[in-house]
Design a protein around this motif. Sequence first.
Motif: not given
Length: 136
Positions: A51-52, A54-56, A58-59
């Motif tokens: 999850l971390t 995937k967030n990184e 996309s950002s």
Amino acid sequence: EEPFPALWLRVAALRKLGRTSTAAQVLSGIAKENRKLYSKCEQQQIETMLLTLKNESSSSATSTLNAKALPTPAELQGHVVKAIRPDPKDSRLYMAVLPVAMSWWQETGGDLKEFSNALARTAISARSELAAVDAS
């Protein structure tokens, strides 16, 4: 302590290179392949890390577009030709410097001035080493 340090080391290396989406793919694939080997706690850690990542990913997608692109083979060859002047492109010096050019590109982070200086230093060293081989 991390339950599987080799896995985290690979993920950390890919993250450091800015390859967050690749790190997520690697982690996801390993997690799927070895699902039965991990405890529920380890599986939760993997899911949290995914999850971390995937967030990184996309950002940082927009910042990745601004990152320095790798040179094409022709561009890399052109940089090497400049570094080995006055030797020609078909020289042993060219053949000695070309294989390390991409490594220097990555090592210098794509900074053109640092890259050119690194290639020039490599050419100077290789030139003297080839002369020593010829003299022996």
